[in-house]
Design a protein around this motif. Structure first.
Motif, PDB file in Angstrom:
ATOM      1  N   VAL A 194      28.636  43.499  36.412  1.00  0.00           N
ATOM      2  CA  VAL A 194      28.981  43.109  35.044  1.00  0.00           C
ATOM      3  C   VAL A 194      30.273  43.792  34.613  1.00  0.00           C
ATOM      4  CG1 VAL A 194      28.284  43.302  32.642  1.00  0.00           C
ATOM      5  CG2 VAL A 194      26.602  42.693  34.369  1.00  0.00           C
ATOM      6  N   ALA A 195      30.301  45.100  34.816  1.00  0.00           N
ATOM      7  CA  ALA A 195      31.482  45.849  34.384  1.00  0.00           C
ATOM      8  C   ALA A 195      32.730  45.363  35.080  1.00  0.00           C
ATOM      9  CB  ALA A 195      31.266  47.336  34.643  1.00  0.00           C
ATOM     10  N   GLU A 196      32.638  45.119  36.384  1.00  0.00           N
ATOM     11  CA  GLU A 196      33.812  44.656  37.122  1.00  0.00           C
ATOM     12  C   GLU A 196      34.288  43.317  36.605  1.00  0.00           C
ATOM     13  OE1 GLU A 196      32.262  44.796  41.085  1.00  0.00           O
ATOM     14  OE2 GLU A 196      33.395  46.600  41.554  1.00  0.00           O
ATOM     15  N   ASN A 197      33.348  42.435  36.310  1.00  0.00           N
ATOM     16  CA  ASN A 197      33.731  41.132  35.776  1.00  0.00           C
ATOM     17  C   ASN A 197      34.481  41.263  34.468  1.00  0.00           C
ATOM     18  OD1 ASN A 197      32.845  38.344  36.884  1.00  0.00           O
ATOM     19  ND2 ASN A 197      31.323  39.816  37.584  1.00  0.00           N
ATOM     20  N   ILE A 198      34.041  42.197  33.637  1.00  0.00           N
ATOM     21  CA  ILE A 198      34.717  42.330  32.350  1.00  0.00           C
ATOM     22  C   ILE A 198      36.063  43.022  32.529  1.00  0.00           C
ATOM     23  CG2 ILE A 198      34.531  43.250  30.019  1.00  0.00           C
ATOM     24  CD1 ILE A 198      31.598  42.782  30.133  1.00  0.00           C
ATOM     25  N   VAL A 199      36.140  43.948  33.446  1.00  0.00           N
ATOM     26  CA  VAL A 199      37.424  44.596  33.735  1.00  0.00           C
ATOM     27  C   VAL A 199      38.429  43.555  34.206  1.00  0.00           C
ATOM     28  CG1 VAL A 199      38.603  46.123  35.363  1.00  0.00           C
ATOM     29  CG2 VAL A 199      36.511  46.867  34.273  1.00  0.00           C
ATOM     30  N   LEU A 200      37.931  42.551  34.886  1.00  0.00           N
ATOM     31  CA  LEU A 200      38.800  41.525  35.457  1.00  0.00           C
ATOM     32  C   LEU A 200      39.746  40.947  34.430  1.00  0.00           C
ATOM     33  CD1 LEU A 200      39.078  40.297  38.203  1.00  0.00           C
ATOM     34  CD2 LEU A 200      37.473  38.535  37.563  1.00  0.00           C
ATOM     35  N   GLY A 201      39.230  40.640  33.279  1.00  0.00           N
ATOM     36  CA  GLY A 201      40.117  40.042  32.295  1.00  0.00           C
ATOM     37  C   GLY A 201      40.637  41.039  31.290  1.00  0.00           C
ATOM     38  N   HIS A 202      39.929  42.141  31.144  1.00  0.00           N
ATOM     39  CA  HIS A 202      40.217  42.971  29.984  1.00  0.00           C
ATOM     40  C   HIS A 202      40.404  44.432  30.319  1.00  0.00           C
ATOM     41  CE1 HIS A 202      38.850  39.445  27.873  1.00  0.00           C
ATOM     42  NE2 HIS A 202      37.797  39.448  28.635  1.00  0.00           N
ATOM     43  N   GLY A 203      40.894  44.688  31.487  1.00  0.00           N
ATOM     44  CA  GLY A 203      41.045  46.092  31.824  1.00  0.00           C
ATOM     45  C   GLY A 203      42.214  46.717  31.090  1.00  0.00           C
ATOM     46  N   ARG A 204      42.137  48.042  30.950  1.00  0.00           N
ATOM     47  CA  ARG A 204      43.298  48.755  30.424  1.00  0.00           C
ATOM     48  C   ARG A 204      43.526  49.961  31.267  1.00  0.00           C
ATOM     49  NH1 ARG A 204      42.080  50.704  24.615  1.00  0.00           N
ATOM     50  NH2 ARG A 204      43.628  49.386  23.649  1.00  0.00           N
TER      51      ARG A 204
ATOM     52  N   LEU B  74      37.002  50.843  33.795  1.00  0.00           N
ATOM     53  CA  LEU B  74      35.548  50.807  33.896  1.00  0.00           C
ATOM     54  C   LEU B  74      34.909  51.600  32.757  1.00  0.00           C
ATOM     55  CD1 LEU B  74      34.482  51.130  37.634  1.00  0.00           C
ATOM     56  CD2 LEU B  74      34.078  49.262  36.061  1.00  0.00           C
ATOM     57  N   LYS B  75      35.475  52.770  32.510  1.00  0.00           N
ATOM     58  CA  LYS B  75      34.913  53.627  31.461  1.00  0.00           C
ATOM     59  C   LYS B  75      35.011  52.919  30.119  1.00  0.00           C
ATOM     60  CE  LYS B  75      35.757  58.440  29.958  1.00  0.00           C
ATOM     61  NZ  LYS B  75      36.315  58.079  28.687  1.00  0.00           N
ATOM     62  N   HIS B  76      36.187  52.377  29.854  1.00  0.00           N
ATOM     63  CA  HIS B  76      36.426  51.687  28.589  1.00  0.00           C
ATOM     64  C   HIS B  76      35.468  50.517  28.418  1.00  0.00           C
ATOM     65  CE1 HIS B  76      38.562  49.429  25.528  1.00  0.00           C
ATOM     66  NE2 HIS B  76      38.658  48.418  26.359  1.00  0.00           N
TER      67      HIS B  76
ATOM     68  N   THR C 220      41.332  49.707  42.732  1.00  0.00           N
ATOM     69  CA  THR C 220      42.391  49.396  41.778  1.00  0.00           C
ATOM     70  C   THR C 220      42.072  48.075  41.089  1.00  0.00           C
ATOM     71  OG1 THR C 220      43.730  48.068  43.282  1.00  0.00           O
ATOM     72  CG2 THR C 220      44.147  50.445  43.253  1.00  0.00           C
ATOM     73  N   ARG C 221      42.665  47.878  39.936  1.00  0.00           N
ATOM     74  CA  ARG C 221      42.428  46.649  39.199  1.00  0.00           C
ATOM     75  C   ARG C 221      43.042  45.456  39.912  1.00  0.00           C
ATOM     76  NH1 ARG C 221      44.666  47.153  33.658  1.00  0.00           N
ATOM     77  NH2 ARG C 221      44.366  44.903  33.733  1.00  0.00           N
ATOM     78  N   ARG C 222      44.231  45.671  40.486  1.00  0.00           N
ATOM     79  CA  ARG C 222      44.856  44.544  41.181  1.00  0.00           C
ATOM     80  C   ARG C 222      43.987  44.089  42.346  1.00  0.00           C
ATOM     81  NH1 ARG C 222      47.934  44.256  37.403  1.00  0.00           N
ATOM     82  NH2 ARG C 222      50.112  44.878  37.356  1.00  0.00           N
ATOM     83  N   GLY C 223      43.402  45.080  43.014  1.00  0.00           N
ATOM     84  CA  GLY C 223      42.543  44.739  44.138  1.00  0.00           C
ATOM     85  C   GLY C 223      41.324  43.962  43.668  1.00  0.00           C
ATOM     86  N   LEU C 224      40.803  44.366  42.520  1.00  0.00           N
ATOM     87  CA  LEU C 224      39.666  43.656  41.942  1.00  0.00           C
ATOM     88  C   LEU C 224      40.039  42.203  41.664  1.00  0.00           C
ATOM     89  CD1 LEU C 224      36.785  44.163  40.746  1.00  0.00           C
ATOM     90  CD2 LEU C 224      37.898  44.436  38.547  1.00  0.00           C
ATOM     91  N   GLU C 225      41.225  42.051  41.094  1.00  0.00           N
ATOM     92  CA  GLU C 225      41.672  40.692  40.778  1.00  0.00           C
ATOM     93  C   GLU C 225      41.860  39.883  42.048  1.00  0.00           C
ATOM     94  OE1 GLU C 225      45.073  41.428  38.390  1.00  0.00           O
ATOM     95  OE2 GLU C 225      43.871  42.054  36.664  1.00  0.00           O
ATOM     96  N   LEU C 226      42.417  40.510  43.070  1.00  0.00           N
ATOM     97  CA  LEU C 226      42.601  39.805  44.340  1.00  0.00           C
ATOM     98  C   LEU C 226      41.262  39.322  44.888  1.00  0.00           C
ATOM     99  CD1 LEU C 226      45.073  39.702  46.679  1.00  0.00           C
ATOM    100  CD2 LEU C 226      43.302  40.947  47.853  1.00  0.00           C
ATOM    101  N   ARG C 227      40.280  40.197  44.831  1.00  0.00           N
ATOM    102  CA  ARG C 227      38.970  39.819  45.359  1.00  0.00           C
ATOM    103  C   ARG C 227      38.357  38.703  44.539  1.00  0.00           C
ATOM    104  NH1 ARG C 227      35.086  44.039  45.277  1.00  0.00           N
ATOM    105  NH2 ARG C 227      36.415  45.380  44.031  1.00  0.00           N
ATOM    106  N   ALA C 228      38.566  38.759  43.242  1.00  0.00           N
ATOM    107  CA  ALA C 228      38.029  37.691  42.390  1.00  0.00           C
ATOM    108  C   ALA C 228      38.659  36.351  42.744  1.00  0.00           C
ATOM    109  CB  ALA C 228      38.276  38.025  40.921  1.00  0.00           C
ATOM    110  N   VAL C 229      39.949  36.379  43.055  1.00  0.00           N
ATOM    111  CA  VAL C 229      40.642  35.143  43.417  1.00  0.00           C
ATOM    112  C   VAL C 229      40.003  34.522  44.652  1.00  0.00           C
ATOM    113  CG1 VAL C 229      42.819  34.282  44.367  1.00  0.00           C
ATOM    114  CG2 VAL C 229      42.832  35.699  42.330  1.00  0.00           C
ATOM    115  N   GLY C 230      39.560  35.378  45.576  1.00  0.00           N
ATOM    116  CA  GLY C 230      38.947  34.852  46.787  1.00  0.00           C
ATOM    117  C   GLY C 230      37.498  34.446  46.593  1.00  0.00           C
ATOM    118  N   GLU C 231      36.803  35.079  45.655  1.00  0.00           N
ATOM    119  CA  GLU C 231      35.390  34.758  45.463  1.00  0.00           C
ATOM    120  C   GLU C 231      35.198  33.575  44.533  1.00  0.00           C
ATOM    121  OE1 GLU C 231      32.661  36.232  46.678  1.00  0.00           O
ATOM    122  OE2 GLU C 231      33.677  37.817  47.767  1.00  0.00           O
ATOM    123  N   ASN C 232      35.932  33.578  43.434  1.00  0.00           N
ATOM    124  CA  ASN C 232      35.710  32.551  42.419  1.00  0.00           C
ATOM    125  C   ASN C 232      37.014  32.304  41.670  1.00  0.00           C
ATOM    126  OD1 ASN C 232      34.841  30.929  40.342  1.00  0.00           O
ATOM    127  ND2 ASN C 232      33.012  32.139  39.929  1.00  0.00           N
TER     128      ASN C 232
END
Lengths: 308, 499, 379
Positions: free
Chosen positions: B96-106, B113-115, A161-173
């Motif tokens: 790379v994709a995950e990093n970009i999804v981080l700020g700009h996901g929809r 990821l697809k977007h 999930t995106r929220r989970g991704l964000e959570l992990r990012a908060v812990g990594e960087n």
């Protein structure tokens, strides 16, 4: 064979608190919050569960819910201190442990040492009676099965999930997450609260499921074992399940061995979970280079304008 | 052309220390605007205000002529402001994709990821980038990571793109390519702001230039053609740099020899690639090079905190086991680190303790573990006077010293051990002219006293004026050596060329 | 990049609306690291925190039915203004000074020794060994017991230090695990080979007269204060006047610089850990030879956390540790009599300690950071 059957059947009773607490800790630590107060949260919620059970008509469901809420509240309090006030996470965590001990001792007297009915195992005709593994797989109380679901849920949340991704990012960087507009403080506080809720469930299960009683200081270091378990599991939910089964297995075998009457000194048996935890930590450090997999910002408070 | 981005009257201090004083800046649509200034001039700070990372004490911001309030990075992004920082804000362990999804996901994770993959392909095609969306950040090279940052900003819909020292870590070819791409974006109507301290780039690529110095805007928005390089340099620096004429030394005995050093960064990329150089007693060897070519790793090897995978250090011809910094220190290898408060001084401890810490072992100040505090205080006071360290008494916290004085304290400590080898890594970073001169004098003096001095600096002028011999580092190897004064053009070519 | 400007920012609800810090539209409350902290400000803030903490504790007690006048009598008058009270406080403080020093020695180099109780127990085990096997002539029995306590305490702390240094295994967990192991070992001994044959209780046989610390002659105070006093002097010398002191201060305050500057970081950390363990062992020695006169499983209860609290409040400084330990002793003594009188639970003192620590640690926020209002014109 009976030995193995009973051992396996009782294993989840010991594994569930560890696994559920570990899941809570994984949520915490993946966001960068080192929750050393786990032991204290478990104790408080164990008492909460026992108290709720006794006061509100012997309802295990209510007991567990109250325990979860208690865990969330203490978790939030801990999170407020370490995330918003940015206090030292080690000192605060240890203080929460002793706060838990003190609080439960102070207000818990009416509900201490009272036998509780607790959770009952299910029975599936046919399956439960399968030799050796029948009761292990199909004769457990509902929370055991919920635990498996929770493991899957946490995994899914973190990695799909995106929220989970964000959570992990908060812990990594956290700097990177902040620059992307992720609310670092918010995620950490939320993870402390939700993690606390998980630990609350673990504590509640301890009182209502495993021991079916609340005794002063009953957690006996299980919170700390959960902390070690998370390191061993390299912060991954399915590995935490595996590790929890291992530790639960060891804890479960102690009464079995005692029952056999073997001439092993009782207290050396009691020592076993702690000694095994030590070995597991050493193993993890040697083979898996733990620290490499740790969330990089674990334990460090985040201030946006840090200079120097 | 209307102003795309306008900042006016911006003040910002950090706990009482002013970083921006009435700073202003205006850039238009469709241009590449250079924000020029030295290290510490306030360029990054001002742009951090624009993109919402810092909250100013005062000031106004306008985007496309309309006044706005930028409360945080998200608000800036919503306004179309994107920034590529000098220190990339990418999560190393993710793709790379995950990093970009981080700020700009929809939408959901999968949808995002697809977007993002589609966007990466599209943007890459337009500008001429290729990036593998599934590569892990820590497996990419620095210039590839930078591309990811740019794509990320653009996926976010940035129309105003700010880049902080983008060419600092690129080779000449990569720099030219990048700046060319930025010009194309500007031609499409975007507003590009490039923060830089390199005059060469300003003249080659910028439509207009704004100069900052000491937290203030000193020149605003004229085309570079309005200045000569000397004029612009003088405005940037404020005072003409004058270096004293020095006596050059030509040869001495070989003290420290580095042979074939090879080491990798954490990401796996090679940092030092068979680097060999020799430091002679009494000589100052200046290492010139663009930042990011292995200087930091070389310094770490000499400090003992990085063990090379291959190669050797030979002191007086004999190999040293470099695993322990203690061995290096005992062989009287001293260093002045680039990061003063990380490796140079313990901020919470006193001047006295910082001064004496390297010399306690030798029984200089007492035997059997006892420490003669009076002797230490005395020696420290002497050092304070000799090096003219202002604002310092023996018991003052090191953190309270200003940049120049803190550096003098480090110098005092390192030189007091009569070192045989002295490493000075960016020793004058953030110092004013007078402190710079003092540091340079101290380095030359160390050489006169017989030390082999290695000066690593990204400031070519500094290297040229202080050194007896000059080496150029590029991609982890020494690609050329010259005796002072050296051919500046040739040196510059070697610095930015391909090794 | 220059397609039709889509307002994506609002739609990408990537952040949670949880933080109250950016709720004000054109103003923002932010936090900033303070560069300089004047000593008077720090002292004021800590004092404020202590007052708040104590007020909460008093409130808690009042809520349990304790009378305000009673609190004053017990905590202030009896404890500090009457000879019997002071004597009890001194006796209570003696082991507290030692566990406080134990925690301080470790924490000042950022080594989180949480297993103080385990090292305490092993110290007692060492002393008990001497007693049970009647080792050595009676005149030096106590000295031998102290030596063994120091040795066992330090040795029990060593493995965790090695694991931390070599394998980077968290000492928070390992010292605690060793503490649990020590506890179960003690249980094993007192229920087994060392069970007192006279009364069959789970504790070791009582120490002989030569193995008991004598009283100094005033009230109930015993020679344990010599041990504690010597420890304070030793630690003060170590920290303030020795080479080890300056070097370890570096290790504690600037760990990343310590190694390249040439300090033997591993050695300093290990030495601090072992010394910490020895101090804890010494605390056990004092408890065993002056108060309990045997090895008993309940004797270490609470000393671990108390040590941590004392060190934390004293800023890891030896002389401050002495003072804080004394006050903590007062807290214990007053708490004891209130427990009995008002039927309050054992955990009360631990709770009070926790509240005070939380107040002080929360106040550090105001010491380290400053709140600012940022504001934009023309918004």
């Amino acid at each position: 064979m009976d030995f193995i059957t009973f051992w396996l059947a009782s294993m989840p009773l010991f594994s569930v608190p560890l696994v559920v607490a570990a899941l809570g800790l994984i949520l915490n630590e993946r966001a960068g919050v080192l929750n050393l107060g786990c032991e204290g949260i478990m104790l408080c919620s164990a008492l909460a569960a026992a108290a709720a059970y006794i006061e509100f008509g012997n309802s295990t469901a209510l007991g567990l819910i109250i325990a979860i809420i208690a865990g969330a509240v203490v978790g939030f309090g801990f999170g407020f201190f370490v995330v918003v006030l940015r206090t030292n996470q080690v000192v605060t965590g240890i203080t929460v442990v002793f706060l838990g001990s003190g609080l439960t001792g102070l207000i818990g007297v009416p509900w201490t040492n009272v036998a509780l009915g607790g959770l009952q195992p299910i029975r599936i005709p046919g399956l439960t009676d399968v030799p050796i593994i029948g009761r292990f797989l199909f004769g457990q109380d509902p929370v055991v099965y919920i635990t498996i679901l929770l493991v899957a849920a946490v995994w899914y949340f973190l990695y799909r999930t995106r929220r989970g991704l964000e959570l992990r990012a908060v812990g990594e960087n956290p700097q990177a997450a902040d620059a992307d507009g992720v609310n670092v403080e918010g995620y950490r506080l939320l993870s402390a609260t939700v993690g606390g809720a998980f630990i609350g469930l673990a504590g509640g299960y301890l009182a209502l499921g495993s021991a079916k009683i609340f005794v002063f200081d009953m957690t006996q270091g299980r919170g700390w074992i959960a902390v070690a378990l998370v390191i061993f599991a390299r912060w991954m939910p399915w590995r935490a399940l595996a590790g929890g089964l291992l530790f639960g297995g060891i804890e479960a075998i102690i009464p079995r061995i005692k029952a056999l009457g073997l001439p092993i000194p009782q207290y050396f048996l009691e020592m076993a979970p702690y000694a095994v935890t030590l070995f597991v930590l050493i193993y993890a450090a040697l083979r898996l280079r733990a620290g490499q997999d740790a969330p990089k910002a674990l334990g460090m408070p985040y201030v946006r304008q840090d200079r120097r | 052309m209307t102003a795309a981005l306008e900042l006016e009257g911006v003040h910002k201090s950090f706990d009482g220390n002013p970083a921006l004083v009435d700073a202003h800046f205006a850039a238009s649509w469709g241009e590449v605007h250079a924000l020029l200034g030295e290290n510490g001039a306030g360029k990054s700070t001002l742009m951090n205000v624009a993109c919402g990372l810092y909250a100013p004490d005062n000031g106004s911001l306008k985007v496309d002529g309309k006044a706005v309030a930028v409360e945080g990075p998200l608000a800036a992004r919503a306004l179309g402001i994107g920034m590529v920082h000098q220190h990339f804000k990418l999560v190393a362990g993710m793709t790379v994709a995950e990093n970009i999804v981080l700020g700009h996901g929809r939408g959901t994770y999968r949808q995002s990821l697809k977007h993002v993959r589609e966007e990466i392909a599209e943007i890459g095609g337009r500008i001429g980038f290729t990036i593998d969306p599934d590569a892990r950040i820590d497996e990419l090279s620095v210039s590839e990571q930078q591309r990811v940052e740019i794509v990320k900003a653009m996926v976010g819909g940035a129309k105003i793109l700010i880049l902080d020292e983008p060419t600092a870590v690129l080779t000449d070819e990569e720099s030219a390519s990048l700046l060319g791409q930025l010009r194309r974006l500007a031609a499409e109507g975007a507003c590009i702001v490039v923060i830089t301290h390199k005059l060469r780039e300003v003249f080659a690529f910028a439509d207009r230039v704004t100069v900052m110095r000491g937290g203030r805007t000193v020149e605003a928005g004229r085309p570079p053609s309005a200045y000569t390089p000397e004029q612009l340099s003088a405005i940037m620096v404020g005072e003409a740099r004058e270096y004293e004429a020095i006596e050059r030394v030509t040869s001495g005995t070989m003290t420290l020899e580095l042979t074939g050093l090879m080491t990798r960064r954490d990401s796996g990329a090679v940092a030092l690639d068979g680097l060999s150089l020799g430091l002679r007693a009494g000589e100052v060897y200046g290492l010139a090079g663009v930042g990011g070519n292995g200087q930091a790793e070389l310094a770490e090897v000499l400090m003992g905190i990085r063990v090379p995978e291959e190669g050797a250090l030979l002191l007086d011809g004999a190999r040293i086991a470099y695993a322990q910094p203690r061995t290096l220190r005992r062989s009287r290898i001293a260093y002045i680190p680039a990061e003063r408060y990380l490796y140079g001084l313990a901020g919470d401890l006193s001047v006295m303790e910082n001064f004496v810490i390297s010399h306690l072992e030798g029984g200089d100040y007492g035997l059997w573990g006892w420490v003669d505090r009076r002797a230490i205080a005395r020696k420290t006071t002497e050092a304070i006077e000799t090096y003219n360290i202002l604002g310092a008494r023996v018991a003052t916290n090191a953190r309270l010293l200003s940049g120049g004085n803190a550096q003098k304290l480090v110098l005092a400590r390192e030189l007091s051990g009569e070192p045989r080898v002295l490493l000075a890594h960016s020793p004058t970073r953030g110092l004013d002219v007078r402190a710079c001169a003092a540091v340079h004098r101290a380095l030359r003096e160390a050489g006169r006293r017989g030390a082999a001095v290695l000066l690593i600096s990204e400031d070519l002028d500094e290297v040229l004026s202080v050194s007896d011999r000059i080496g150029v580092i590029n991609r982890g190897r020494i690609v050329g050596e010259f005796s002072a004064p050296g051919d500046r053009q040739e040196i510059g070519r070697l610095m930015v060329g391909h090794a | 990049m220059c397609r039709a400007p889509k307002r994506r920012g609002a739609a990408s609800s990537a952040s949670l609306p949880l933080t109250g810090l950016s709720m004000l539209r054109s103003r923002r409350l932010t936090i900033e690291v303070r560069q300089r902290v004047p000593t008077w400000l720090r002292a004021l803030i800590v004092l404020g925190a202590l007052i708040v903490g104590l007020a909460i504790c008093v409130g808690l007690l009042l809520g349990r039915g304790v009378e305000l006048g009673s609190i004053y009598d017990e905590f202030v008058v009896f404890t500090f203004f009457q000879a019997a009270g002071i004597s009890t406080v001194i006796v209570q403080s003696t082991p507290l000074v030692l566990v406080g020093l134990s925690a301080a020695l470790a924490f000042r180099v950022n080594y989180w020794n949480i297993g103080i109780e385990g090292q305490f127990f092993m110290g007692v085990v060492g002393a008990t060994l001497i007693s049970i096997f009647d080792v050595g002539p009676e005149s030096i029995r106590l000295v031998l017991m102290l030596a063994m306590a120091l040795l066992f305490g330090g040795a029990w702390a060593l493995p965790s230090a090695v694991l931390k240094i070599r394998l980077n295994v968290s000492e928070v967990i390992t010292t605690l695990l060793f503490s649990y192991i020590a506890y179960y070992f003690v249980l094993n001994q007192v229920y087994g080979p060392w069970k007192d044959p006279k009364d069959k209780f789970p504790h070791s046989p009582q120490f002989d007269a030569s193995e008991q610390l004598p009283l100094i002659g005033w009230q109930q105070v015993h020679y344990g204060i010599v041990v504690a006093g010597a420890a304070v002097v030793f630690v003060w010398w170590l920290v303030e006047r020795s080479r080890f002191g300056i070097q370890s201060r570096f290790v504690g305050s600037s760990p990343r610089m310590a190694l390249p500057i040439g300090l033997p970081v591993a050695l300093i950390t290990a030495a601090s850990a072992v010394l910490s363990g020895s101090m804890a062992g010494a605390a056990g020695f004092v408890m065993a030879t002056a108060t309990e006169f045997r090895l008993t499983p309940a004797m270490a209860a609470g000393y671990g956390f108390s040590g941590i609290v004392i060190a934390f409040l004293a800023g890891n400084r030896p002389v401050a540790t002495l003072i804080v330990a004394f006050l903590m002793g007062g807290l214990y003594v007053a708490g004891e009599s209130m427990k009995v009188f008002y039927n309050l639970p054992d955990a009360l003192v631990g709770l009070i300690q926790a509240i005070i620590v939380l107040s002080v640690t929360a106040s550090e926020f105001f010491v380290r950071y400053r709140l600012r209002m940022a504001h934009y014109r023309g918004a």
